[in-house]
Structure formats: structure tokens, C-alpha cells
Motif scaffolding. Structure first.
Motif, PDB file in Angstrom:
ATOM      1  N   PRO A  95     -17.557  42.299 142.759  1.00  0.00           N
ATOM      2  CA  PRO A  95     -18.384  41.131 142.458  1.00  0.00           C
ATOM      3  C   PRO A  95     -17.782  39.843 143.019  1.00  0.00           C
ATOM      4  O   PRO A  95     -16.570  39.719 143.169  1.00  0.00           O
ATOM      5  CB  PRO A  95     -18.429  41.101 140.927  1.00  0.00           C
ATOM      6  CG  PRO A  95     -17.226  41.876 140.490  1.00  0.00           C
ATOM      7  CD  PRO A  95     -17.007  42.913 141.539  1.00  0.00           C
ATOM      8  N   GLU A 105     -23.562  36.276 135.533  1.00  0.00           N
ATOM      9  CA  GLU A 105     -22.960  37.499 135.002  1.00  0.00           C
ATOM     10  C   GLU A 105     -24.015  38.578 134.784  1.00  0.00           C
ATOM     11  O   GLU A 105     -23.759  39.770 134.991  1.00  0.00           O
ATOM     12  CB  GLU A 105     -22.241  37.196 133.682  1.00  0.00           C
ATOM     13  CG  GLU A 105     -21.019  36.291 133.818  1.00  0.00           C
ATOM     14  CD  GLU A 105     -19.755  37.062 134.151  1.00  0.00           C
ATOM     15  OE1 GLU A 105     -19.843  38.287 134.371  1.00  0.00           O
ATOM     16  OE2 GLU A 105     -18.673  36.444 134.186  1.00  0.00           O
ATOM     17  N   ALA A 106     -25.214  38.168 134.392  1.00  0.00           N
ATOM     18  CA  ALA A 106     -26.280  39.142 134.138  1.00  0.00           C
ATOM     19  C   ALA A 106     -26.736  39.833 135.415  1.00  0.00           C
ATOM     20  O   ALA A 106     -27.268  40.945 135.358  1.00  0.00           O
ATOM     21  CB  ALA A 106     -27.469  38.444 133.468  1.00  0.00           C
ATOM     22  N   ARG A 107     -26.516  39.184 136.552  1.00  0.00           N
ATOM     23  CA  ARG A 107     -26.930  39.802 137.822  1.00  0.00           C
ATOM     24  C   ARG A 107     -25.994  40.944 138.219  1.00  0.00           C
ATOM     25  O   ARG A 107     -26.342  41.774 139.048  1.00  0.00           O
ATOM     26  CB  ARG A 107     -26.964  38.751 138.932  1.00  0.00           C
ATOM     27  CG  ARG A 107     -28.032  37.687 138.745  1.00  0.00           C
ATOM     28  CD  ARG A 107     -29.425  38.310 138.794  1.00  0.00           C
ATOM     29  NE  ARG A 107     -30.471  37.317 138.663  1.00  0.00           N
ATOM     30  CZ  ARG A 107     -31.053  36.985 137.525  1.00  0.00           C
ATOM     31  NH1 ARG A 107     -30.643  37.532 136.393  1.00  0.00           N
ATOM     32  NH2 ARG A 107     -32.030  36.104 137.491  1.00  0.00           N
ATOM     33  N   GLY A 108     -24.794  40.955 137.685  1.00  0.00           N
ATOM     34  CA  GLY A 108     -23.859  42.037 137.986  1.00  0.00           C
ATOM     35  C   GLY A 108     -23.095  41.861 139.281  1.00  0.00           C
ATOM     36  O   GLY A 108     -22.089  42.527 139.498  1.00  0.00           O
ATOM     37  N   ALA A 109     -23.559  40.968 140.144  1.00  0.00           N
ATOM     38  CA  ALA A 109     -22.908  40.775 141.441  1.00  0.00           C
ATOM     39  C   ALA A 109     -21.895  39.647 141.412  1.00  0.00           C
ATOM     40  O   ALA A 109     -21.236  39.381 142.422  1.00  0.00           O
ATOM     41  CB  ALA A 109     -23.958  40.488 142.513  1.00  0.00           C
ATOM     42  N   TYR A 110     -21.775  38.983 140.247  1.00  0.00           N
ATOM     43  CA  TYR A 110     -20.887  37.837 140.141  1.00  0.00           C
ATOM     44  C   TYR A 110     -19.990  37.973 138.918  1.00  0.00           C
ATOM     45  O   TYR A 110     -20.379  38.540 137.897  1.00  0.00           O
ATOM     46  CB  TYR A 110     -21.685  36.530 140.029  1.00  0.00           C
ATOM     47  CG  TYR A 110     -22.623  36.311 141.182  1.00  0.00           C
ATOM     48  CD1 TYR A 110     -22.186  35.720 142.359  1.00  0.00           C
ATOM     49  CD2 TYR A 110     -23.962  36.716 141.098  1.00  0.00           C
ATOM     50  CE1 TYR A 110     -23.048  35.528 143.429  1.00  0.00           C
ATOM     51  CE2 TYR A 110     -24.829  36.539 142.161  1.00  0.00           C
ATOM     52  CZ  TYR A 110     -24.371  35.943 143.325  1.00  0.00           C
ATOM     53  OH  TYR A 110     -25.219  35.759 144.382  1.00  0.00           O
ATOM     54  N   ARG A 111     -18.800  37.418 139.037  1.00  0.00           N
ATOM     55  CA  ARG A 111     -17.865  37.384 137.906  1.00  0.00           C
ATOM     56  C   ARG A 111     -17.354  35.949 137.770  1.00  0.00           C
ATOM     57  O   ARG A 111     -16.667  35.439 138.657  1.00  0.00           O
ATOM     58  CB  ARG A 111     -16.696  38.346 138.141  1.00  0.00           C
ATOM     59  CG  ARG A 111     -15.703  38.398 136.972  1.00  0.00           C
ATOM     60  CD  ARG A 111     -14.795  39.616 137.111  1.00  0.00           C
ATOM     61  NE  ARG A 111     -14.012  39.572 138.324  1.00  0.00           N
ATOM     62  CZ  ARG A 111     -12.759  39.118 138.396  1.00  0.00           C
ATOM     63  NH1 ARG A 111     -12.157  38.667 137.317  1.00  0.00           N
ATOM     64  NH2 ARG A 111     -12.103  39.130 139.538  1.00  0.00           N
ATOM     65  N   TRP A 157     -17.003  50.849 146.033  1.00  0.00           N
ATOM     66  CA  TRP A 157     -17.627  49.965 145.067  1.00  0.00           C
ATOM     67  C   TRP A 157     -17.617  48.548 145.617  1.00  0.00           C
ATOM     68  O   TRP A 157     -16.649  48.094 146.216  1.00  0.00           O
ATOM     69  CB  TRP A 157     -16.882  50.002 143.733  1.00  0.00           C
ATOM     70  CG  TRP A 157     -16.961  51.337 143.043  1.00  0.00           C
ATOM     71  CD1 TRP A 157     -16.027  52.320 143.027  1.00  0.00           C
ATOM     72  CD2 TRP A 157     -18.063  51.829 142.282  1.00  0.00           C
ATOM     73  NE1 TRP A 157     -16.465  53.404 142.297  1.00  0.00           N
ATOM     74  CE2 TRP A 157     -17.720  53.124 141.818  1.00  0.00           C
ATOM     75  CE3 TRP A 157     -19.309  51.304 141.928  1.00  0.00           C
ATOM     76  CZ2 TRP A 157     -18.564  53.903 141.045  1.00  0.00           C
ATOM     77  CZ3 TRP A 157     -20.160  52.077 141.158  1.00  0.00           C
ATOM     78  CH2 TRP A 157     -19.789  53.360 140.715  1.00  0.00           C
TER      79      TRP A 157
END
Length: 228
Positions: free
Chosen positions: A13, A34-40, A10
Motif C-alpha cells: 500500500p 484506509e478503506a480503499r485498501g491501497a493506502y496506509r 503482493w
């Protein structure tokens, strides 16, 4: 999901900290990432005081930083983060873009600089690029980058830019930020940022310290007792 179809690894992010004094901009930026899923997004700040400490504790991969924070210069924050948490890559996201700012940002250890007038596509490119430790400069930065690099080369040994030295002299002459802003034709907030940068570089804590440093550097002479 069967073992055959389960991904073998996996992708973690990218961890992000945001320092932006406009709450709406910081919140929208956080939601976008956050909406991109690749970042937190680990934490969001509107002031600069605790950013370096929290970056040292959280160890984010990316710090998105406005340089005009209400309590201190974002460039001072950048210097502190670069010194204490060098693995955190810094992207300056600011509406205040001119050669001296770019020069100071690069000297502070910033990897990317993007103007706030840029579109979302450029913002996403900047975030993705800088989070990998690569340089990124927005279209408003590129034309003034050569001048900023010359300023870096020509910087005096005390580490101050020409503008910072100019403001240091005026502070030593007893002028307020408002008066300096009127004299130089710049905003009072910009004067405050330059003044904060100068204090950080010289280890000064107040106007009296700045005056002593200006004298030490030979920028002003001590006043005789009978001088007004």
C-alpha cells in the motif's frame, strides 16, 4: 490457499502522511484512504512543526498538505519536505487557491494542488496521481495556472512574490498583520501565511529581521532619528 492460487507478488500500500488543521477533515480523509485498501496512513498532523521531521523519518510516498496550518505556513512545510525527503510527493489540499499560492506551491516542490471544494472522485484521482509522482491540478487551479507560471518566471532574484514584497514593506513600516489585512483587503490568516513564507525565504525570525531585510533589498529606507 494452494501454492498454485497464491499471488506471486503482493502490492504494497501507498504510505501517506496527512497535515490538516481541521481534525474532522483529516480523520475523514484518513478513513477514506484506509478503506480503499491501497493506502496506509502513517501519521496525521494538525500543526506543521513536526511534519518535515517525521516525513524524513517515515519516508512516506505521499504527503497531503493543507497550506493554512495554525503554527506555520504549509508552504514552508512543503519546502522543508522537498529539501529533506524528495521521494515524498506532495499534494496540496486547500481552500486557499489563487495564483500567488499556486506559484509558491510549485516553487516549493509540490506535485499536485486540489481545492477543498472538489468532490471525492477528484480527490481520489489526485491522491492516486500524485502518489505516483505525477502532476495533478484541480479544476479551480487550471484556469489560474498560466498566471501562476508567469509569476514564477517574473519572480525577483530575492525569491519573493509581489504580494510577499508588498507585505514585507508594510511589516517594515511597523504595521500589524491585522492592519495589513485591512489595507490589502485580504484575511489576517493569509497575511500570516505570506509573512511566514517571506521569513522562510529570507531567513528572518521576527519583525526586526524582516525590517533589516527590507532595507537590504532597498524596499524601504532607514528612518532618520527625528522621523516619527
Amino acid at each position: 490457499m494452494s501454492p498454485e492460487t497464491e499471488p506471486s507478488q503482493w502490492v504494497k500500500p501507498v504510505s501517506v502522511v496527512i497535515a490538516e488543521d481541521h481534525v474532522a477533515i483529516g480523520t475523514l480523509l484518513s478513513r477514506l484512504l484506509e478503506a480503499r485498501g491501497a493506502y496506509r496512513v502513517l501519521e496525521q498532523f494538525t500543526r506543521g512543526a513536526d511534519v518535515a521531521r517525521r516525513c524524513h523519518e517515515l519516508r512516506p510516498q505521499l504527503l497531503i498538505l493543507d497550506i493554512e496550518l495554525p503554527d506555520m505556513s504549509g508552504l514552508q512545510v512543503a519546502r522543508e519536505v522537498a529539501a529533506t525527503t524528495p521521494e515524498t510527493h506532495i499534494l496540496v489540499f486547500s481552500g486557499n487557491i489563487h495564483p500567488e499560492v499556486v506559484c509558491d506551491a510549485l516553487r516549493a516542490g509540490v506535485r499536485g494542488i486540489l481545492e477543498k471544494t472538489a468532490g471525492l472522485e477528484l480527490l481520489e484521482s489526485a491522491v492516486a496521481t500524485v502518489s505516483l509522482g505525477r502532476d495533478f491540478f484541480g479544476p479551480a487551479v487550471l484556469p489560474i495556472l498560466p498566471q501562476a507560471l508567469r509569476l514564477m518566471q517574473d519572480a525577483p532574484t530575492d525569491g519573493l512574490t509581489d504580494r510577499e514584497r508588498e507585505i514585507l514593506v508594510l511589516v517594515a513600516e511597523g504595521m500589524s498583520n491585522r492592519a495589513i489585512a485591512q489595507r490589502l483587503g485580504i484575511s489576517e490568516r493569509t497575511v500570516g501565511n505570506h509573512r511566514a513564507n517571506t521569513m522562510g525565504k529570507l531567513g528572518a525570525h521576527n519583525a526586526a529581521d524582516l525590517t533589516r531585510e527590507a532595507m537590504r533589498l532597498g524596499l524601504v529606507r532607514p528612518r532618520a532619528r527625528n522621523e516619527s
